[in-house]
Write a protein that holds these residues in place. Structure first.
Motif, PDB file in Angstrom:
ATOM      1  N   LEU A 223      71.816  13.301 -29.443  1.00  9.94           N
ATOM      2  CA  LEU A 223      72.733  12.561 -28.648  1.00  9.94           C
ATOM      3  C   LEU A 223      72.509  11.215 -29.006  1.00  9.94           C
ATOM      4  CD1 LEU A 223      73.532  14.883 -25.332  1.00  9.94           C
ATOM      5  CD2 LEU A 223      74.901  14.669 -27.489  1.00  9.94           C
ATOM      6  N   ARG A 224      71.191  10.833 -28.702  1.00 10.63           N
ATOM      7  CA  ARG A 224      70.946   9.297 -28.949  1.00 10.63           C
ATOM      8  C   ARG A 224      71.343   9.026 -30.246  1.00 10.63           C
ATOM      9  NH1 ARG A 224      66.652   7.421 -31.314  1.00 10.63           N
ATOM     10  NH2 ARG A 224      65.603   9.443 -31.086  1.00 10.63           N
ATOM     11  N   LYS A 225      70.973   9.802 -31.259  1.00  8.80           N
ATOM     12  CA  LYS A 225      71.395   9.378 -32.762  1.00  8.80           C
ATOM     13  C   LYS A 225      72.717   9.114 -32.911  1.00  8.80           C
ATOM     14  CE  LYS A 225      66.638  11.308 -34.486  1.00  8.80           C
ATOM     15  NZ  LYS A 225      66.302  12.365 -35.147  1.00  8.80           N
ATOM     16  N   ASP A 226      73.429  10.221 -32.359  1.00  2.08           N
ATOM     17  CA  ASP A 226      75.091  10.293 -32.413  1.00  2.08           C
ATOM     18  C   ASP A 226      75.442   9.067 -32.063  1.00  2.08           C
ATOM     19  OD1 ASP A 226      74.725  12.741 -33.485  1.00  2.08           O
ATOM     20  OD2 ASP A 226      75.328  13.738 -31.582  1.00  2.08           O
ATOM     21  N   VAL A 227      74.994   8.301 -31.253  1.00  2.64           N
ATOM     22  CA  VAL A 227      75.895   7.021 -30.601  1.00  2.64           C
ATOM     23  C   VAL A 227      75.114   5.691 -31.026  1.00  2.64           C
ATOM     24  CG1 VAL A 227      76.604   8.018 -28.588  1.00  2.64           C
ATOM     25  CG2 VAL A 227      74.342   6.946 -28.669  1.00  2.64           C
ATOM     26  N   THR A 228      74.225   6.054 -32.101  1.00  3.30           N
ATOM     27  CA  THR A 228      73.467   4.727 -32.898  1.00  3.30           C
ATOM     28  C   THR A 228      73.752   4.664 -34.052  1.00  3.30           C
ATOM     29  OG1 THR A 228      71.584   5.390 -31.320  1.00  3.30           O
ATOM     30  CG2 THR A 228      71.154   3.728 -32.892  1.00  3.30           C
ATOM     31  N   SER A 229      74.747   3.791 -34.249  1.00  5.18           N
ATOM     32  CA  SER A 229      75.155   3.326 -35.669  1.00  5.18           C
ATOM     33  C   SER A 229      74.206   2.302 -36.354  1.00  5.18           C
ATOM     34  CB  SER A 229      76.851   2.797 -35.523  1.00  5.18           C
ATOM     35  OG  SER A 229      77.452   3.664 -34.869  1.00  5.18           O
ATOM     36  N   PRO A 230      73.950   2.622 -37.624  1.00  6.61           N
ATOM     37  CA  PRO A 230      73.252   1.562 -38.195  1.00  6.61           C
ATOM     38  C   PRO A 230      73.570   0.122 -38.344  1.00  6.61           C
ATOM     39  CG  PRO A 230      73.463   3.498 -39.685  1.00  6.61           C
ATOM     40  CD  PRO A 230      74.504   3.734 -38.442  1.00  6.61           C
ATOM     41  N   GLY A 231      72.816  -0.742 -38.019  1.00  7.57           N
ATOM     42  CA  GLY A 231      72.908  -1.948 -37.864  1.00  7.57           C
ATOM     43  C   GLY A 231      74.040  -2.497 -36.675  1.00  7.57           C
ATOM     44  N   GLY A 232      74.152  -1.627 -35.626  1.00  2.59           N
ATOM     45  CA  GLY A 232      75.150  -1.922 -34.570  1.00  2.59           C
ATOM     46  C   GLY A 232      74.464  -2.395 -33.369  1.00  2.59           C
ATOM     47  N   THR A 233      75.099  -2.497 -32.249  1.00  2.00           N
ATOM     48  CA  THR A 233      74.637  -2.950 -31.077  1.00  2.00           C
ATOM     49  C   THR A 233      73.516  -2.049 -30.305  1.00  2.00           C
ATOM     50  OG1 THR A 233      76.590  -2.027 -29.752  1.00  2.00           O
ATOM     51  CG2 THR A 233      76.605  -4.358 -30.621  1.00  2.00           C
ATOM     52  N   THR A 234      73.844  -0.878 -30.500  1.00  2.00           N
ATOM     53  CA  THR A 234      72.896   0.269 -29.684  1.00  2.00           C
ATOM     54  C   THR A 234      71.324   0.234 -30.387  1.00  2.00           C
ATOM     55  OG1 THR A 234      74.708   1.871 -29.342  1.00  2.00           O
ATOM     56  CG2 THR A 234      72.690   2.613 -29.005  1.00  2.00           C
ATOM     57  N   GLU A 235      71.783   0.190 -31.877  1.00  2.00           N
ATOM     58  CA  GLU A 235      70.384   0.129 -32.681  1.00  2.00           C
ATOM     59  C   GLU A 235      69.450  -1.212 -32.040  1.00  2.00           C
ATOM     60  OE1 GLU A 235      69.508   1.158 -36.884  1.00  2.00           O
ATOM     61  OE2 GLU A 235      70.339  -0.554 -36.860  1.00  2.00           O
ATOM     62  N   ALA A 236      70.312  -2.274 -32.073  1.00  3.49           N
ATOM     63  CA  ALA A 236      69.760  -3.767 -31.805  1.00  3.49           C
ATOM     64  C   ALA A 236      69.111  -3.330 -30.547  1.00  3.49           C
ATOM     65  CB  ALA A 236      70.608  -4.874 -31.740  1.00  3.49           C
ATOM     66  N   GLY A 237      69.822  -2.805 -29.491  1.00  2.00           N
ATOM     67  CA  GLY A 237      69.002  -2.879 -28.076  1.00  2.00           C
ATOM     68  C   GLY A 237      68.056  -1.672 -28.407  1.00  2.00           C
ATOM     69  N   LEU A 238      68.009  -0.594 -28.667  1.00  2.00           N
ATOM     70  CA  LEU A 238      66.921   0.242 -28.814  1.00  2.00           C
ATOM     71  C   LEU A 238      65.802  -0.174 -29.439  1.00  2.00           C
ATOM     72  CD1 LEU A 238      68.783   3.643 -29.838  1.00  2.00           C
ATOM     73  CD2 LEU A 238      67.602   3.178 -27.697  1.00  2.00           C
ATOM     74  N   GLU A 239      65.902  -1.084 -30.466  1.00  2.00           N
ATOM     75  CA  GLU A 239      64.733  -1.757 -31.324  1.00  2.00           C
ATOM     76  C   GLU A 239      63.898  -2.662 -30.341  1.00  2.00           C
ATOM     77  OE1 GLU A 239      63.399  -1.300 -34.236  1.00  2.00           O
ATOM     78  OE2 GLU A 239      64.952   0.266 -34.806  1.00  2.00           O
ATOM     79  N   LYS A 240      64.636  -3.357 -29.420  1.00  2.00           N
ATOM     80  CA  LYS A 240      63.910  -4.139 -28.288  1.00  2.00           C
ATOM     81  C   LYS A 240      62.978  -3.134 -27.369  1.00  2.00           C
ATOM     82  CE  LYS A 240      64.157  -8.482 -29.093  1.00  2.00           C
ATOM     83  NZ  LYS A 240      63.079  -9.003 -29.371  1.00  2.00           N
ATOM     84  N   LEU A 241      63.672  -2.331 -27.057  1.00  2.00           N
ATOM     85  CA  LEU A 241      63.094  -0.966 -26.030  1.00  2.00           C
ATOM     86  C   LEU A 241      61.791  -0.524 -26.926  1.00  2.00           C
ATOM     87  CD1 LEU A 241      65.828   1.097 -24.627  1.00  2.00           C
ATOM     88  CD2 LEU A 241      64.496  -0.572 -23.461  1.00  2.00           C
ATOM     89  N   LYS A 242      61.961  -0.185 -28.246  1.00  2.00           N
ATOM     90  CA  LYS A 242      60.635   0.119 -28.944  1.00  2.00           C
ATOM     91  C   LYS A 242      59.775  -1.000 -28.995  1.00  2.00           C
ATOM     92  CE  LYS A 242      63.195   3.387 -32.084  1.00  2.00           C
ATOM     93  NZ  LYS A 242      63.801   3.354 -33.575  1.00  2.00           N
ATOM     94  N   ASP A 243      60.175  -2.241 -29.326  1.00  2.00           N
ATOM     95  CA  ASP A 243      59.294  -3.371 -29.175  1.00  2.00           C
ATOM     96  C   ASP A 243      58.346  -3.607 -28.099  1.00  2.00           C
ATOM     97  OD1 ASP A 243      59.979  -4.111 -31.600  1.00  2.00           O
ATOM     98  OD2 ASP A 243      61.436  -5.704 -30.871  1.00  2.00           O
ATOM     99  N   PHE A 244      59.130  -3.164 -26.935  1.00  2.00           N
ATOM    100  CA  PHE A 244      58.164  -3.064 -25.484  1.00  2.00           C
ATOM    101  C   PHE A 244      57.575  -1.823 -25.103  1.00  2.00           C
ATOM    102  CE2 PHE A 244      60.897  -7.000 -25.108  1.00  2.00           C
ATOM    103  CZ  PHE A 244      59.834  -7.853 -24.651  1.00  2.00           C
ATOM    104  N   GLN A 245      57.762  -0.828 -26.285  1.00  2.00           N
ATOM    105  CA  GLN A 245      56.915   0.461 -25.804  1.00  2.00           C
ATOM    106  C   GLN A 245      57.771   1.238 -24.825  1.00  2.00           C
ATOM    107  OE1 GLN A 245      52.693  -0.688 -26.068  1.00  2.00           O
ATOM    108  NE2 GLN A 245      52.628   0.316 -27.969  1.00  2.00           N
ATOM    109  N   PHE A 246      59.045   1.209 -24.717  1.00  2.00           N
ATOM    110  CA  PHE A 246      59.656   1.805 -23.489  1.00  2.00           C
ATOM    111  C   PHE A 246      59.137   3.555 -23.499  1.00  2.00           C
ATOM    112  CE2 PHE A 246      63.147   4.456 -21.988  1.00  2.00           C
ATOM    113  CZ  PHE A 246      63.403   3.633 -20.747  1.00  2.00           C
ATOM    114  N   SER A 247      59.077   4.444 -24.642  1.00  2.00           N
ATOM    115  CA  SER A 247      58.675   5.745 -24.598  1.00  2.00           C
ATOM    116  C   SER A 247      57.402   5.832 -24.086  1.00  2.00           C
ATOM    117  CB  SER A 247      59.032   6.123 -25.908  1.00  2.00           C
ATOM    118  OG  SER A 247      60.370   6.241 -26.279  1.00  2.00           O
TER     119      SER A 247
END
Length: 278
Positions: A223-247
């Motif tokens: 479901l996360r992948k379904d709403v994450t368009s390449p180069g879009g706003t969701t992907e940009a936000g998720l990249e920040k979560l990855k940067d801060f090791q959210f998982s």
């Protein structure tokens, strides 16, 4: 069914509220006692019209089910003072990190004990609860406990050695979600959204995402992948979560809470040893 509750904190109130509002029992069928905070007892009496007492004998004598809902650190004193009055009652414990064996040794008998790990969403009958029973609990008592907790949410029956994980995940889980919402609200303020509008949007987003997971056959990752368009706003936000090791932070959070539950369990074992030597 008459229920005695030992403890008057947030979990005790959540259970009382859920049981009464869920029409499981009437207020007069519930009695509550607390170690020292008389004002909390008065609050529960005023708001829920339950019986309150400072006499554990009175509480035990009138109850078929005794719910242990004090702070885990107070379990030794509370159960030892309750011990002379426990006869055939079913003991339900909502104490994190306190084993069935510890409770039975503090009681001085192999009483039927069922451990439950609800969460505070019990107050609105939306708890996620896991239960585990001692060998002395009858099938009828297990079904009764399951029915009781089903009136305040969903129930899973698990082996006792899984309860530390349950405590860390769903027992403490609401606090993690509230913490996430706090951060979302702070973020909304920083990007210029009105506080009340932001709160409504955040809560509906969480509710919708949860319902989507319940109704969909897809896993959360898909479901996360379904709403994450390449180069879009969701992907940009998720990249920040990855940067801060959210998982990694969430995994570490749950693991540490489970570890703390096991540490508290060790403390209960120490109390049990004291009783054995007494």
């Amino acid at each position: 069914m008459k229920i005695g509750v030992i403890g008057a904190g947030s979990m005790a109130e959540a259970l009382i509220s859920g049981l009464i509002n869920g029409n499981v029992v009437r207020p007069e069928q519930i009695a509550v006692c607390n170690r020292s905070d008389r004002s909390k007892l008065m609050y529960l009496q005023e708001h829920y019209h339950v019986t309150v007492t400072e006499d554990k004998k009175e509480l035990a004598d009138r109850s078929e089910i005794l719910i242990l809902a004090m702070k885990p650190k107070d379990v030794e004193e509370a159960v030892l003072t309750l011990r002379p009055y426990v006869k055939k009652q079913l003991i339900l414990s909502v104490l994190a990190g306190v084993t069935i064996e510890t409770i039975q040794h503090l009681l001085g008998k192999k009483a039927p004990v069922i451990r439950a790990m609800p969460n505070t969403s019990a107050a609105i009958r939306m708890s996620a609860t896991a239960i585990s029973a001692s060998g002395e609990a009858t099938m009828h008592q297990v079904k009764m406990a399951k029915h009781l907790f089903e009136t305040i949410g969903m129930v899973a029956v698990v082996e006792e050695d899984q309860l530390d994980a349950v405590t860390a995940l769903s027992g403490s889980g609401p606090a993690y979600v509230y913490y996430f919402i706090e951060a979302m609200e702070e973020a909304a303020a920083e990007v210029g959204l009105d506080q009340e509008i932001a709160k409504s949007l955040i809560l509906q987003t969480l509710a919708g995402a949860s319902e989507m997971l319940m109704q969909s056959e897809k896993q959360a990752g898909q479901l996360r992948k379904d709403v994450t368009s390449p180069g879009g706003t969701t992907e940009a936000g998720l990249e920040k979560l990855k940067d801060f090791q959210f998982s990694e932070a969430i995994i570490a959070c749950v693991k540490r809470a489970a570890e703390r539950s096991r540490e508290m369990q060790s403390g209960g074992q120490a109390a049990m040893e004291k009783v054995r030597k007494a």
